[in-house]
Motif scaffolding. Structure first.
Motif, short mmCIF file in Angstrom:
data_model
loop_
_atom_site.label_atom_id
_atom_site.label_comp_id
_atom_site.label_asym_id
_atom_site.label_seq_id
_atom_site.Cartn_x
_atom_site.Cartn_y
_atom_site.Cartn_z
N ALA A 1 29.56 35.45 39.41
CA ALA A 1 29.95 36.58 40.27
C ALA A 1 28.86 37.64 40.24
O ALA A 1 28.20 37.84 39.22
CB ALA A 1 31.27 37.17 39.80
N THR B 1 42.66 36.63 37.02
CA THR B 1 41.60 37.52 37.46
C THR B 1 40.92 38.08 36.22
O THR B 1 41.57 38.70 35.38
CB THR B 1 42.17 38.68 38.31
OG1 THR B 1 42.87 38.13 39.42
CG2 THR B 1 41.06 39.60 38.80
N VAL C 1 35.95 37.64 38.81
CA VAL C 1 36.23 36.32 39.39
C VAL C 1 37.74 36.09 39.38
O VAL C 1 38.47 36.73 38.62
CB VAL C 1 35.55 35.16 38.63
CG1 VAL C 1 34.04 35.27 38.70
CG2 VAL C 1 36.03 35.07 37.20
N GLN D 1 32.65 29.90 37.31
CA GLN D 1 32.22 30.66 38.48
C GLN D 1 31.16 31.68 38.07
O GLN D 1 31.16 32.17 36.94
CB GLN D 1 33.38 31.43 39.10
CG GLN D 1 34.48 30.59 39.68
CD GLN D 1 35.55 31.47 40.32
OE1 GLN D 1 35.24 32.46 40.99
NE2 GLN D 1 36.80 31.10 40.12
#
Length: 137
Positions: free
Chosen positions: A60, A27, A69, A58
Motif C-alpha cells: 500500500a 483493515t 490495506v 498486499q
C-alpha cells in the motif's frame, strides 16, 4: 404439501446459515510511517503459515505517514499481521550484514520486543465482526 414445507424450511436454514457464516474483512493501518517514500508491505498469517507463506499479502502507498490495506474474505479464526516499510521499493525487507533490519517493521498488537515478531503475541481473532487494527513501527 409436507415436502414443500420441508423444502422451504431447509432453504430458510441454508440462507440464514450463509448469512451468519460470511467471511469478514480486516483493515490494517500503519499509523506512524516516518516518510511517504516507498510503500508498506503487509502480510496476513495464521499460526501454521506464520513467517512462511502469507494467506494474503498486499502493498500500500503511504499518505501523510499512514498506510492502509483491507484483507477481504477472511474466515473466522486467529490471525497475525506483519508489515514493513519498503523504503526503496525492492519488494523485500533489507537487513544489515549483522542481521539487524534496515527498514521499519511492525506486527499486530504492537508487541515490539527484541527479535522477530511472535505469533502468540501478535495474534487476534476474527469472529462475527469485521476487524480494524492500528499498527505502529
Amino acid at each position: 404439501m409436507k415436502f414443500l414445507v420441508t423444502l422451504l424450511v431447509a432453504a430458510a436454514l441454508f440462507i440464514s446459515t450463509s448469512i451468519t457464516a460470511q467471511n469478514k474483512t480486516i483493515t490494517a493501518t500503519v499509523v506512524n510511517v516516518t516518510s511517504d517514500s516507498g510503500k508498506v508491505g503487509f502480510a496476513l498469517y495464521n499460526k501454521t503459515t506464520f513467517q512462511k507463506i502469507p494467506l494474503q499479502a498486499q502493498n500500500a502507498e503511504i499518505i501523510d505517514g499512514k498506510s492502509t490495506v483491507i484483507f477481504k474474505d477472511v474466515p473466522a479464526g486467529e490471525y497475525a499481521i506483519v508489515c514493513y516499510h519498503d523504503k526503496n521499493n525492492n519488494d523485500k525487507m533489507d537487513f544489515a550484514t549483522n542481521g539487524m533490519p534496515l527498514e521499519d517493521y511492525g506486527a499486530s498488537n504492537n508487541d515490539m520486543t527484541l527479535g522477530p515478531p511472535n505469533f502468540e503475541k501478535a495474534k487476534f481473532v476474527v469472529a462475527d465482526k469485521n476487524v480494524s487494527l492500528d499498527i505502529k513501527f
